[in-house]
Write an enzyme that holds these catalytic residues in place. Structure first.
Site: not given
Lengths: 325, 421
Positions: B177, B303
């Site tokens: 991330h 996502d």
């Protein structure tokens, strides 16, 4: 009984943000506020204005002056006022904001005064209730009634016109909802606004707010008519923004020496509560010749009466036209 | 069982094909491709329609196991096929976290009979805590196609170095991330003029760039394969370009939300547009679109992150970030193409052959002999998104009520039409 609203009716349903209002709305509110500044009018005036209406104060954050000033304003206009003690309510038991809203709405209030620690919470609430919502401070977003009462205080001090004044807002701008509302309102009323504070306490791109930004008080205060100090909001600070209170006071606390850089006779304001010896020295704060701080508290009641009055009249007008339709 | 599409615009990003022709499908495989194919079985006239490889969505969160009220693999699969997605990678942040080969195996078996291929991303660290390495080799053996850091990045640089270095021996892809927690934790928006007016705590785009710089440096040091997951700002793109110029094994993904929306979509505290990473400025969005067109960004993902309404109907700072996206991924991208902001082949490459290459999958191409996983869409059909009509179990989308251009008509999985609009 009636007031001079005829030229252009005030039609707003809520008071959530200064940007909801245009200049005429603001003039109407300030005009009415100026009437209520007169203590005879305020205390012995027409108590029928909010007769039969219910005002609920819903404060999710602690407050003394704002909550009490709304309470007093409501009572002086004849409303039934209750204040919700959120600390002892079901909010602490995990009830969400919208559950609380639904519960309160079932009690049919007419006016709901809300303070909440999250930016935008009063706006969210206003979508879910059928009464008028007044934002009494939401997170770091806005505190519109404070800005209006500051404008009322200034108008009173400067004979009704603040256009062209140089006004410095100093200190912890980043965490201040008062500053965000004041920048918009003072710009709307034609004043020139500067922000002064250490770089860590000035929001990103604040120079795009239509203000001048300074990091040095002596330079920033040059030629100012009004110096508006803000509280250093330690409770909203996670991590270090300034090294110490001592250093903050040294560079950004308002003292007579720093005030001397402003225009002679410049006036000082503070929305309270004050950290004496952090952002302002006591001798400046307590000098009645230069400090408008107690005037602000007095104007608070008058301005909130005006806001409640105007919203209530607009509500009546809407209900009447609803009935007619 | 055969199926033929005639006079259809065939789009195969790997070979760069963009031409009108026919596609004949026999026994679940593409039997013939090109002009004047033999016609057999069910015939669908493809005039005005496009055919592309079924989409591969490399970042999907479901609630299975543990949060089935949000989404199950089965409901996610239904959402996927209505969006033209025929393969998806599910994220390990479930309850329990997918950090063990038995759990990888469990999810893969749960996905076996669904109309999409379910691939699994294993957790990079035990419990996604960032502290202990998982059994990367064994999980890969059990079928995990990549390894992900979860919602928060691997904070410790030494840990990241070892993860990259160790996983390099398995040629495993690691996704991290892309944000610096010390700057971004506790913030809810992109730091800008707009968010500071709204009074929202915000982190600057440099938070993303700093983590990208670190991971690129570590990839160079170790020779590991890293995916900078969900890049969202213009500032990170030069980092990527430098890494690619050095021919490092560095790839990047972007969510469709960041290609289609910007921070102004938060508007009046619309929590449905609250995402992680946050929506940024229009110049960021434009730069990201350009980076997809020129191949700097390798992968586009939905996502997909289903959240129940209760987590969204809260004051902005308190609400959960995330949006569902499987069903709108293609339409939102086609809308950008209709606006002239995105080119169709690079867009499709980022959803088909590029993720297939990164994950080592055979799918994502239109060629004779390949499994017939296809999406058939009308690139010009206008429609209005209605969140209540989504097939996903959660309806949290920032596109509710928006006008979109381009829509899925059919989804074909192993030669069978599994969805038709």
């Amino acid at each position: 009984m009636t007031h001079d609203f005829d030229a252009y009716p005030f039609e707003r349903e809520h008071c959530l943000s200064i940007s909801d209002f245009h200049r005429v709305d603001v003039e109407r509110l300030l005009e009415l506020g100026a009437r209520y500044l007169n203590l005879d009018e305020q205390k012995d005036g027409n108590r029928e204005v909010l007769r039969g209406k219910t005002l609920i104060n819903l404060f999710f954050e602690n407050s003394t002056r704002t909550e009490k000033s709304f309470e007093l304003a409501g009572k002086r206009l004849g409303a039934d006022v209750i204040s919700m003690q959120v600390a002892s309510s079901s909010v602490k038991k995990g009830e969400t904001l919208l559950d609380t809203a639904a519960t309160l709405n079932a009690m049919n209030p007419d006016l709901l005064v809300v303070r909440h620690g999250s930016s935008g919470a009063p706006a969210l609430l206003s979508q879910k209730v059928s009464c008028s919502v007044i934002n009494a401070g939401d997170g770091m977003h806005e505190h519109p009634t404070q800005a209006l009462l500051d404008a009322l205080t200034l108008r009173d001090a400067f004979d009704g016109d603040i256009g062209g004044l140089q006004i410095a807002i100093c200190g912890d701008i980043l965490h201040s909802r008062v500053a965000r509302s004041n920048v918009q309102l003072l710009n709307l009323l034609g004043a020139n606004v500067r922000l002064i504070g250490p770089p860590t306490l000035i929001p990103t791109d604040a120079d795009r707010w239509g203000v001048e930004v300074f990091h040095d008080m002596e330079t920033g205060l040059k030629g100012c008519d009004v110096v508006m100090m803000l509280r250093l909001q330690m409770e909203r600070m996670k991590g270090a923004f300034v090294p110490s209170k001592r250093e903050y006071y040294h560079f950004h606390g308002l003292t007579r020496a720093k005030l001397a850089h402003a225009k002679p006779g410049a006036l000082v304001m503070h929305p309270g509560p004050m950290n004496r010896g952090v952002e302002i020295s006591s001798d400046v704060a307590d000098d009645p010749d230069i400090s408008l701080i107690t005037n602000q508290v007095g104007a608070g009641v008058a301005m909130r009466m005006a806001i409640l009055h105007a919203l209530s009249d607009a509500q009546d007008a809407r209900r009447k036209s609803g009935d007619a339709a | 069982m055969s199926l033929t599409f005639t006079n259809i615009r065939i789009l195969d990003p790997e070979s760069g094909t963009d031409k009108i022709g026919d596609i004949r499908i026999e026994d679940g495989k593409i039997a013939e491709l090109g002009p004047d194919c033999k016609v057999s079985g069910t015939v669908i006239e493809g005039q005005g329609l496009c055919a592309a490889p079924g989409l591969i969505d490399m970042r999907v969160t479901t609630g299975e196991p543990g949060r089935e009220n949000r989404e199950t693999l089965a409901t996610a699969a239904q959402a996927a096929i209505s969006g033209g997605v025929t393969a998806m990678v599910v994220m390990p942040g479930t309850d329990p976290v997918l950090d063990d080969m038995a759990l990888i195996d469990y999810v893969m078996r749960r996905g076996e009979n669904l109309p999409v291929d379910i691939h699994v991303a294993g957790a990079l660290t035990k419990g996604l805590s960032g502290e202990t390495m998982t059994e990367i080799g064994l999980m890969q053996g059990a079928g995990a196609v990549m390894f992900a850091s979860g919602k928060s990045p691997i904070r410790d640089a030494q840990m990241m170095r070892r993860l990259l270095s160790y996983s390099a021996s398995f040629n495993a892809l690691i996704s991290n991330h892309c944000m610096t927690p010390e700057m971004s934790n506790g913030t809810v928006a992109h730091e800008s003029d707009f968010s500071s007016r709204l009074g929202l705590t915000a982190a600057p785009a440099v938070s993303e760039r700093m983590m990208a710089e670190r991971d690129v440096a570590l990839a160079e040091l170790t020779g590991g394969r890293v995916l900078l997951d969900l890049v969202s700002s213009a500032e990170v793109l030069p980092v990527l370009r430098r890494a690619k110029a050095k021919e490092l094994d560095v790839a990047a993904s972007v969510s469709i939300n960041h290609l289609a929306l910007n921070e102004l979509d938060i508007g009046d505290y619309r929590t449905f547009a609250k995402l992680e990473p946050p929506l940024r400025e229009e110049r960021d969005r434009q730069a990201l679109l350009a980076a997809v067109n020129d191949g700097t960004i390798d992968v586009i993902v939905s996502d997909h992150d289903p959240r129940p309404a209760g987590e969204k109907r809260l004051p902005y700072a308190e609400s959960s970030p995330g949006a569902v996206g499987l069903e709108l991924l293609l339409a939102a991208g086609l809308s950008q193409i209709a606006d002239g902001a995105l080119e169709i082949l690079p867009f499709l490459a980022a959803l088909t052959c590029n993720p297939a290459d990164l994950l080592g999958l055979d799918s994502g191409r239109l060629r004779v002999g390949a499994a017939a996983d296809l999406v058939i869409f009308d690139p010009n059909e206008p429609w209005v998104c209605d969140a209540s009509k989504l097939r996903s179990r959660s309806k949290n989308t920032p596109f509710d009520g928006r006008r979109l251009t381009g829509r899925v008509r059919h989804t074909v999985k192993k030669g069978e039409i599994v969805y038709s609009a």
